[in-house]
Design an enzyme around this catalytic site. Structure first.
Site, PDB file in Angstrom:
ATOM      1  CB  SER A 169      61.243  18.102  34.299  1.00 29.13           C
ATOM      2  OG  SER A 169      60.626  19.122  35.098  1.00 29.13           O
ATOM      3  CG  ASN A 192      65.058  18.624  32.019  1.00 29.77           C
ATOM      4  OD1 ASN A 192      66.064  19.451  32.456  1.00 29.77           O
ATOM      5  ND2 ASN A 192      63.710  18.992  32.185  1.00 29.77           N
ATOM      6  CD  GLU A 206      61.930  20.730  25.673  1.00 27.54           C
ATOM      7  OE1 GLU A 206      61.828  20.633  27.042  1.00 27.54           O
ATOM      8  OE2 GLU A 206      62.699  20.375  25.042  1.00 27.54           O
ATOM      9  CG  HIS A 214      59.554  21.515  29.899  1.00 29.12           C
ATOM     10  ND1 HIS A 214      60.895  21.275  29.409  1.00 29.12           N
ATOM     11  CD2 HIS A 214      59.674  21.793  31.477  1.00 29.12           C
ATOM     12  CE1 HIS A 214      61.623  21.024  30.689  1.00 29.12           C
ATOM     13  NE2 HIS A 214      60.968  21.535  31.728  1.00 29.12           N
TER      14      HIS A 214
HETATM   15  N1  LIG Z   1      61.479  23.447  39.530  1.00 25.84           N
HETATM   16  C1  LIG Z   1      62.075  23.522  38.095  1.00 25.84           C
HETATM   17  O1  LIG Z   1      63.158  24.046  37.918  1.00 25.84           O
HETATM   18  C2  LIG Z   1      61.193  22.877  37.024  1.00 25.84           C
HETATM   19  C3  LIG Z   1      61.453  23.442  35.729  1.00 25.84           C
HETATM   20  C4  LIG Z   1      60.792  22.826  34.827  1.00 25.84           C
HETATM   21  C5  LIG Z   1      59.491  21.892  34.982  1.00 25.84           C
HETATM   22  N2  LIG Z   1      59.390  21.415  36.348  1.00 25.84           N
HETATM   23  C6  LIG Z   1      58.394  20.573  36.436  1.00 25.84           C
HETATM   24  O2  LIG Z   1      57.152  21.254  37.012  1.00 25.84           O
HETATM   25  C7  LIG Z   1      56.397  20.304  37.824  1.00 25.84           C
HETATM   26  C8  LIG Z   1      56.579  21.277  39.280  1.00 25.84           C
HETATM   27  O3  LIG Z   1      57.584  21.426  39.937  1.00 25.84           O
HETATM   28  P1  LIG Z   1      58.140  22.247  41.015  1.00 25.84           P
HETATM   29  O4  LIG Z   1      59.571  22.789  40.890  1.00 25.84           O
HETATM   30  O5  LIG Z   1      56.982  23.490  40.834  1.00 25.84           O
HETATM   31  O6  LIG Z   1      57.672  21.608  42.311  1.00 25.84           O
HETATM   32  P2  LIG Z   1      57.423  22.153  43.692  1.00 25.84           P
HETATM   33  O7  LIG Z   1      57.720  21.076  44.733  1.00 25.84           O
HETATM   34  O8  LIG Z   1      57.851  23.536  43.921  1.00 25.84           O
HETATM   35  O9  LIG Z   1      55.720  22.302  43.597  1.00 25.84           O
HETATM   36  C9  LIG Z   1      54.721  21.068  43.303  1.00 25.84           C
HETATM   37  C10 LIG Z   1      53.497  21.562  43.919  1.00 25.84           C
HETATM   38  O10 LIG Z   1      52.711  20.543  43.633  1.00 25.84           O
HETATM   39  C11 LIG Z   1      51.768  20.322  44.548  1.00 25.84           C
HETATM   40  N3  LIG Z   1      50.834  18.991  44.479  1.00 25.84           N
HETATM   41  C12 LIG Z   1      51.129  17.798  44.734  1.00 25.84           C
HETATM   42  N4  LIG Z   1      50.277  17.018  44.285  1.00 25.84           N
HETATM   43  C13 LIG Z   1      49.174  17.860  43.884  1.00 25.84           C
HETATM   44  C14 LIG Z   1      47.741  17.506  43.406  1.00 25.84           C
HETATM   45  N5  LIG Z   1      47.200  16.334  43.268  1.00 25.84           N
HETATM   46  N6  LIG Z   1      47.000  18.776  42.818  1.00 25.84           N
HETATM   47  C15 LIG Z   1      47.564  19.960  42.952  1.00 25.84           C
HETATM   48  N7  LIG Z   1      48.702  20.126  43.397  1.00 25.84           N
HETATM   49  C16 LIG Z   1      49.509  19.124  43.915  1.00 25.84           C
HETATM   50  C17 LIG Z   1      52.502  20.251  45.858  1.00 25.84           C
HETATM   51  O11 LIG Z   1      51.622  20.482  47.025  1.00 25.84           O
HETATM   52  C18 LIG Z   1      53.332  21.268  45.447  1.00 25.84           C
HETATM   53  O12 LIG Z   1      52.961  22.531  46.208  1.00 25.84           O
HETATM   54  C19 LIG Z   1      57.018  19.041  38.139  1.00 25.84           C
HETATM   55  O13 LIG Z   1      56.665  18.136  37.037  1.00 25.84           O
HETATM   56  C20 LIG Z   1      58.588  19.428  37.607  1.00 25.84           C
HETATM   57  O14 LIG Z   1      59.275  18.334  36.988  1.00 25.84           O
HETATM   58  C21 LIG Z   1      60.144  22.158  37.360  1.00 25.84           C
END
Ligand SMILES: NC(=O)c1ccc[n+]([C@@H]2O[C@H](COP(=O)([O-])OP(=O)(O)OC[C@H]3O[C@@H](n4cnc5c(N)ncnc54)[C@H](O)[C@@H]3O)[C@@H](O)[C@H]2O)c1
Length: 285
Positions: free
Chosen positions: A122, A193, A155, A143
């Protein structure tokens, strides 16, 4: 670089909110998907989310295939080596630079040399993530927006060393997944963001400082500015831990105007992360 026409297996790192959504849209577009998380429990939860989401879309007649056929194209795993078959990888693990750099160093080892490695970060620098590999020209930001199966936009974030051909590939790949794209330079928070996080934090501060109750803050912003969710609802939807991580990165990079709201921090410390834990600013069943 592997061409779009040569892609048949999409690797996804992380089976959380974003990872399972990305796996779902890739499988819906006809690709085989390998989705990797660190614990079987997280993989299973991600696969369950995909199944529920596909069933909802099928009930609305929005799938061209049976949901089971799409679901069957996704293989869940905890074994990093299973990503060796991937023709492109999208990483969507936690928003932490050390974790992402470790993952990209591993992906650099495990995948073929010509495979594009994308991150769904993000706010974190694509260039810093890419420097954990020996192929910075093949690393890019893809993204996706949340919820991935519903939101139309992706993005594309171009790092310092990202090759032009890889940027073109990223736009084309996202379009293959049924998305529309825009491009940002690798500056903190990119387009979305950088603008969204201060908006959310200001909504939280307005609530904490008693400007209005939370429902009126959300209602005011929806009716007053024509957005689909107000700042507090949207914070719950994104996950307050994700909002805090993103805000802290922007604060560190861009200064005090990006300081996270105190109440976001307090709720994260209390474990009230929004929809995913059943309680954030609102309560969820
Ligand atoms: N939530 C949102 O609205 C959103 C939107 C756009 C981008 N993002 C980005 O996407 C990414 C994930 O966010 P999310 O909301 O899905 O988080 P989340 O907490 O729902 O999921 C993250 C997952 O990654 C796993 N993980 C951690 N270390 C790992 C590894 N070494 N190998 C494989 N898996 C691993 C965790 O166990 C977890 O299941 C982040 O970088 C976040 O900033 C989130």
């Amino acid at each position: 670089m592997r061409e779009l026409s040569e892609i048949s297996v999409v690797g996804v790192v992380g089976a959380g909110t974003m990872g399972n959504g990305i796996a779902q849209v890739a499988a819906t577009a006809g690709y085989d998907v390998v989705m990797r998380d660190i614990e079987t429990e997280y993989v299973e939860r991600g696969l369950d989310s995909v199944a529920e989401s596909l069933d909802r879309l099928a009930a609305k007649d929005r799938l061209d295939e049976e949901p089971e056929a799409i679901r069957d194209r996704i293989e869940g795993t905890t074994d990093l080596d299973d990503l060796a078959t991937a023709d492109v990888v999208v990483e969507a693990a936690v928003e932490n630079m050390d974790v992402k750099r470790d993952i990209f160093a591993d992906l650099d080892e495990v995948t073929d040399d010509d495979v594009v490695l994308a991150t769904n970060t993000s706010t974190l620098s694509i260039t810093t993530i890419a420097s954990a590999t020996d192929r910075a020209s093949d690393v890019i930001g893809l993204h996706f927006m949340n919820p991935v199966p519903i939101m139309a936009g992706v993005e594309v974030v171009v790092g310092e060393h990202t090759a032009d051909a890889v940027a073109d590939f990223a736009h084309d790949f996202a379009e293959k997944l049924g998305k529309e794209t825009w491009e940002s330079d690798d500056k903190p928070g990119f387009v979305t963001n950088r603008i969204l996080m201060p908006w959310i934090n200001e909504g939280v501060r307005a609530y904490d400082e008693g400007v209005a109750d939370k429902a009126d803050i959300d209602r005011g912003m929806k009716l007053g500015t024509n957005v689909p969710m107000g700042p507090l609802e949207l914070a719950d939807h994104i996950g307050l831990d994700v909002v805090l991580d993103a805000s802290e990165t922007l604060h560190a990079e861009l200064g005090d105007r990006y300081k996270p709201a105190y109440l976001v921090k307090r709720k994260v410390e209390a474990g009230d992360l929004g929809k995913k834990t059943g309680r954030g600013f609102y309560e969820y069943k």
